[in-house]
Enzyme design. Structure first.
Site, short mmCIF file in Angstrom:
data_model
loop_
_atom_site.label_atom_id
_atom_site.label_comp_id
_atom_site.label_asym_id
_atom_site.label_seq_id
_atom_site.Cartn_x
_atom_site.Cartn_y
_atom_site.Cartn_z
N GLN A 31 27.39 39.13 39.93
CA GLN A 31 27.65 37.79 39.39
C GLN A 31 27.92 36.81 40.52
O GLN A 31 27.40 35.68 40.53
CB GLN A 31 28.85 37.85 38.43
CG GLN A 31 29.36 36.50 37.99
CD GLN A 31 30.43 36.64 36.93
OE1 GLN A 31 30.11 36.81 35.76
NE2 GLN A 31 31.68 36.57 37.31
N GLY B 57 35.36 36.65 41.53
CA GLY B 57 35.83 37.90 42.12
C GLY B 57 34.68 38.77 42.61
O GLY B 57 33.62 38.83 41.97
N ILE C 131 41.10 43.21 43.19
CA ILE C 131 42.51 43.61 43.03
C ILE C 131 42.53 44.90 42.21
O ILE C 131 41.86 45.00 41.18
CB ILE C 131 43.33 42.51 42.33
CG1 ILE C 131 43.21 41.19 43.10
CG2 ILE C 131 44.79 42.93 42.17
CD1 ILE C 131 43.75 41.21 44.51
N HIS D 88 42.58 38.11 38.03
CA HIS D 88 42.40 36.68 37.76
C HIS D 88 43.43 35.86 38.52
O HIS D 88 43.12 34.80 39.06
CB HIS D 88 42.55 36.39 36.26
CG HIS D 88 41.59 37.12 35.37
ND1 HIS D 88 41.97 38.17 34.58
CD2 HIS D 88 40.27 36.94 35.14
CE1 HIS D 88 40.93 38.60 33.88
NE2 HIS D 88 39.88 37.88 34.21
N GLN E 31 26.60 35.76 26.83
CA GLN E 31 26.42 36.78 27.86
C GLN E 31 26.63 38.20 27.33
O GLN E 31 26.59 39.16 28.09
CB GLN E 31 27.31 36.50 29.07
CG GLN E 31 28.78 36.70 28.84
CD GLN E 31 29.60 36.14 30.00
OE1 GLN E 31 29.59 34.94 30.25
NE2 GLN E 31 30.31 36.99 30.72
N ASP F 94 32.94 41.50 40.26
CA ASP F 94 31.62 41.32 39.66
C ASP F 94 30.68 40.84 40.76
O ASP F 94 30.29 39.67 40.81
CB ASP F 94 31.70 40.30 38.52
CG ASP F 94 32.65 40.76 37.42
OD1 ASP F 94 32.20 41.39 36.47
OD2 ASP F 94 33.87 40.51 37.55
N GLY G 277 39.49 35.24 29.91
CA GLY G 277 40.83 35.41 29.39
C GLY G 277 41.33 36.85 29.46
O GLY G 277 40.75 37.69 30.12
P1 AMP Z 1 36.32 37.92 33.54
O1 AMP Z 1 37.46 37.31 32.81
O2 AMP Z 1 36.27 39.42 33.48
O3 AMP Z 1 35.00 37.25 33.24
O4 AMP Z 1 36.59 37.62 35.07
C1 AMP Z 1 36.79 36.30 35.53
C2 AMP Z 1 36.78 36.29 37.04
O5 AMP Z 1 37.81 37.15 37.53
C3 AMP Z 1 35.45 36.83 37.62
O6 AMP Z 1 35.09 36.03 38.74
C4 AMP Z 1 35.83 38.23 38.03
O7 AMP Z 1 35.05 38.73 39.10
C5 AMP Z 1 37.27 38.05 38.46
N1 AMP Z 1 37.97 39.33 38.41
C6 AMP Z 1 38.06 40.18 37.35
N2 AMP Z 1 38.72 41.30 37.70
C7 AMP Z 1 39.05 41.18 39.00
C8 AMP Z 1 39.71 42.01 39.94
N3 AMP Z 1 40.19 43.20 39.61
N4 AMP Z 1 39.87 41.55 41.21
C9 AMP Z 1 39.38 40.34 41.56
N5 AMP Z 1 38.74 39.50 40.72
C10 AMP Z 1 38.57 39.91 39.46
#
Ligand code: AMP
Length: 280
Positions: free
Chosen positions: A153, A147, A176, A37, A61, A150, A31
């Site tokens: 991940q 993404g 991004i 995202h 986590q 990470d 979120g």
């Molecule tokens: P999170 O909400 O931080 O757990 O991220 C959810 C998903 O969004 C994960 O697969 C992240 O790798 C991806 N994500 C977060 N930030 C970015 C970004 N700046 N560019 C691309 N994907 C992202």
């Protein structure tokens, strides 16, 4: 667009879609959604008939001293972004819905998780694998979107899907960034104005590393050195790690030959930020 709080609601909706022969994409998130995202949701919308976005700050986590309690949350804003991007369902469970009192099964991984972020966050990937496996079982998507931000991940999830035979295609999406280069992250909201400026050192240092790679540098230590020096030139920055690893095994490399991941984690004040570049 619907918001489901229960596993049953999600299962019923997906069953309905399946009856109609529709494909389903899943975008797992914690979120506080941003353009990073959104790029995953855009990709999922383009490739699937229906798209589920999960919004769940997964307690499993987070380590005991990490930012679980303060992690930013704003479901209303997230819902608006998802709806505008064309998502069909948000899955937003409470922790009790995902982990009942006698919960005791985990997905753990012996490879890929010991280095990089796994060193500083020893229980992190067990939590990630467990929640993603649960989401895969609940949503049963055709494709799931992660993404490169990470990167570890992404590699771990790909490995888990192969090991455990989830019939799900994992789609990796590029990082991004803000206009000035900082990788978008929900955690950027923790930064003061001064720290926000200092945080630029992450992408700038990687840019210097990339320039070396582009010039044909094969010595991984040299690349790490240049990145380390750049980060250390910023007084507010403290390095957690600067690593050059094989993009398939995540094992450290001395000589750059095959696909390589150059990954960094840096504290800016109290906020731990990560960034990386991948050379295929
Ligand atoms: P999170 O909400 O931080 O757990 O991220 C959810 C998903 O969004 C994960 O697969 C992240 O790798 C991806 N994500 C977060 N930030 C970015 C970004 N700046 N560019 C691309 N994907 C992202």
């Amino acid at each position: 667009m619907k918001i489901a709080e229960t596993i049953q609601e999600v299962r019923e909706q997906v069953k309905e879609w399946r009856k109609q022969g529709l494909s389903v994409g899943l975008v797992p998130t914690m979120g506080y959604l941003h353009e990073g995202h959104k790029s995953l949701i855009d990709c999922a919308v383009a490739q699937n008939d229906k798209v589920v976005v999960s919004v769940f700050v997964n307690p499993m986590q987070f380590g005991p001293t990490e930012d679980l309690a303060t992690y930013p949350r704003d479901l209303e804003r997230d819902a608006a972004l998802c709806e505008a991007a064309g998502a069909d369902l948000i899955f937003h469970p409470q922790p009790e819905e995902m982990y009942h009192d006698d919960f005791s099964s985990f997905v753990d991984m012996n490879t890929l998780t010991g280095g990089l972020c796994g060193k500083t966050r020893p229980i992190h990937f067990r939590g990630v694998c467990t929640i993603v496996a649960k989401l895969f079982n609940i949503v049963t998507p055709d494709r799931a979107y992660f993404g490169q931000k990470d990167a570890q991940q992404l590699a771990v999830i790909r490995h888990m899907v192969s090991d455990l035979n989830f019939g799900i295609e994992i789609v990796g999406c590029p990082i991004i960034r803000e206009e000035d280069g900082l990788a978008k992250s929900s955690r950027n909201t923790y930064l003061s104005a001064e720290e926000r400026k200092a945080a630029l050192v992450l992408s700038q240092s990687l840019k210097e590393g990339k320039a070396l790679l582009d010039a044909g540098e094969k010595n991984a230590e040299k690349i790490r050195q240049v990145i380390t020096e750049k980060i250390n030139s910023e007084p507010l920055a403290k390095i957690d790690y600067v690593e050059t690893v094989d993009w398939n095994t995540l094992e450290p490399v001395d000589t750059i030959e095959g696909p390589v991941l150059v990954a960094i984690a840096v504290y800016i004040g109290k906020t731990r930020l990560i960034d990386n570049i991948i050379r295929q």
